[in-house]
Design a protein around this motif. Structure first.
Motif, mmCIF file in Angstrom:
data_model
loop_
_atom_site.group_PDB
_atom_site.id
_atom_site.type_symbol
_atom_site.label_atom_id
_atom_site.label_comp_id
_atom_site.label_asym_id
_atom_site.label_seq_id
_atom_site.Cartn_x
_atom_site.Cartn_y
_atom_site.Cartn_z
ATOM 1 N N LYS A 3 22.812 -4.327 -18.631
ATOM 2 C CA LYS A 3 23.543 -3.364 -17.802
ATOM 3 C C LYS A 3 24.524 -4.075 -16.891
ATOM 4 O O LYS A 3 25.642 -3.602 -16.660
ATOM 5 C CB LYS A 3 22.561 -2.526 -16.983
ATOM 6 N N SER A 4 24.096 -5.212 -16.349
ATOM 7 C CA SER A 4 24.964 -5.973 -15.457
ATOM 8 C C SER A 4 26.206 -6.476 -16.193
ATOM 9 O O SER A 4 27.315 -6.444 -15.664
ATOM 10 C CB SER A 4 24.189 -7.149 -14.862
ATOM 11 N N ILE A 5 25.996 -6.934 -17.437
ATOM 12 C CA ILE A 5 27.126 -7.425 -18.237
ATOM 13 C C ILE A 5 28.075 -6.284 -18.576
ATOM 14 O O ILE A 5 29.297 -6.407 -18.471
ATOM 15 C CB ILE A 5 26.620 -8.100 -19.520
ATOM 16 N N LEU A 6 27.513 -5.138 -18.985
ATOM 17 C CA LEU A 6 28.337 -3.989 -19.332
ATOM 18 C C LEU A 6 29.104 -3.468 -18.118
ATOM 19 O O LEU A 6 30.249 -3.019 -18.227
ATOM 20 C CB LEU A 6 27.465 -2.872 -19.928
ATOM 21 N N ARG A 7 28.428 -3.535 -16.955
ATOM 22 C CA ARG A 7 29.079 -3.058 -15.739
ATOM 23 C C ARG A 7 30.294 -3.914 -15.382
ATOM 24 O O ARG A 7 31.243 -3.441 -14.766
ATOM 25 C CB ARG A 7 28.074 -3.058 -14.580
ATOM 26 N N SER A 8 30.262 -5.191 -15.756
ATOM 27 C CA SER A 8 31.382 -6.079 -15.445
ATOM 28 C C SER A 8 32.643 -5.703 -16.226
ATOM 29 O O SER A 8 33.744 -6.092 -15.848
ATOM 30 C CB SER A 8 31.007 -7.530 -15.749
#
Length: 374
Positions: A3-8
């Motif tokens: 999720k953190s990667i996608l949010r970036s």
């Protein structure tokens, strides 16, 4: 983690308005069209098309983010020049190939860093020259002419269009704190907050490319501090802390009368009002002290020691810094400290209603501090 990667990848919000988007779009269109037409006139359509890509990329920087470090005049002029030189070196050593193009881009980036003219489209300039085996290659060292012509025309368009649309370009390097006392002392705002050395240390800690000028970064930080202070201090306005029973003069008031008022009431400045209570000037004790000295040293009257019946209209400052009655106290702090003003006239509907002095400001800040302590 996922999720953190996608949010970036989610786009960050733009802090600009559609009006600015339209302004930048029109400016880029005008800049690219002008540069391309001039280049086509002198060197033909084929060569102009070969160099169109870097011009389009540069126009995004010069018109959309013109305050950025990568968009300043030396950045575009210097980068186009060193990128052209890098491309010619790469062609001389490796010919026209993908390896040569890659080497030219890397060499261009290194040269742009050395000469402090980093500008991303410079890499595209190097690629265009290396990969063109016809029009650009045949020019040899004369390829500098069309490349620098494009850079110069686009820069001229940015200078004219940005300033005509009220966007100051190029970015001026100005000192954040004026030395009003002409001493080596540290400015008041830098004694309690961050100073120039702190900002340099922070940029050094980052150690990476930051596409923002040092002055803009300092301005953003100070603006953030101001908004945080305004939030913590509540809604304290100039009308809440100003002195209302204020002595004033008129343009016809004599210096003798002004001195009597200033000395008797222990004040340092005297607002000058017209018949409609509109402020037309201001006079301080310093202005009065300086003026007689200047007339004694010049003119026939000064030589023989005669004195004129001088009125305040002869010595008053007509450019007066004023605030509205609704101005927040945070807006008054830099005026009374950083700019060295002793008092600020307060207006309501363009009519003079009072002044905020340094004493008024200190009393208000002390009261706010006591409230927070309790």
């Amino acid at each position: 983690m996922i999720k953190s990667i996608l949010r970036s990848f989610y786009p960050a919000p733009l802090n600009t308005k559609p009006k600015e988007w339209l302004r930048a779009s029109v400016g880029a269109c005008v800049g690219v069209l002008t540069a391309s037409m001039v280049c086509q006139y002198f060197y033909g359509i084929e060569l102009a098309l070969h160099l169109l890509g870097p011009i389009g990329a540069s126009s995004v920087l010069l018109f959309a983010v013109s305050t950025g470090a990568l968009a300043q005049p030396w950045s575009i002029v210097g980068s186009y020049f060193v990128a052209t030189g890098s491309a010619l070196i790469a062609v001389y050593l490796l010919g026209h190939s993908i390896l040569s193009a890659s080497f030219a881009v890397g060499l261009a980036i290194g040269a742009m860093c050395i000469f402090r003219c980093l500008h991303p489209p410079g890499g595209a300039v190097a690629l265009c020259i290396v990969l063109s085996q016809t029009d650009l290659a045949q020019l040899g060292f004369y390829v500098f002419y069309p490349v620098m012509l494009n850079a110069g025309i686009l820069l001229c368009c940015a200078l004219v269009f940005n300033n005509l649309t009220l966007v100051r370009y190029p970015k001026m390097h100005t000192s954040s704190s004026a030395d009003i006392n002409h001493t080596n002392d540290i400015p008041p705002f830098e004694r309690v907050g961050f100073n120039s050395d702190d900002l340099d240390a922070a940029l050094s800690d980052i150690g990476e490319f930051v596409d923002v000028t040092r002055e803009d970064l300092e301005g953003i930080i100070r603006s953030t501090e101001k908004h945080a202070l305004r939030r913590s201090m509540g809604d304290i306005q100039a009308s809440h802390i100003m002195s209302k029973d204020v002595l004033s003069g008129t343009p016809e008031t004599t210096i003798k009368e002004a001195i009597r008022l200033l000395m008797h009431h222990s004040i340092k400045s005297l607002p000058i009002l017209d018949s409609k209570k509109h402020i037309v000037g201001i006079v301080s004790l310093t202005d009065i002290i300086k003026y007689p000295a200047s007339i004694r040293n010049s003119g026939a009257l000064g030589l023989f020691g005669f004195k004129k019946n001088i009125s305040l209209s002869d010595i008053m400052h007509t450019s007066v810094t004023c605030v509205t009655a609704a101005a927040h106290i945070v807006e008054l702090i830099p005026l009374l400290s950083r700019q060295g003003l002793h008092c600020i006239p307060v207006l309501q509907n363009n009519e003079f209603v009072g002044v905020v002095t340094q004493t008024d400001l200190i009393a208000a800040l002390h009261r706010d501090l006591m409230v927070h302590l309790h």
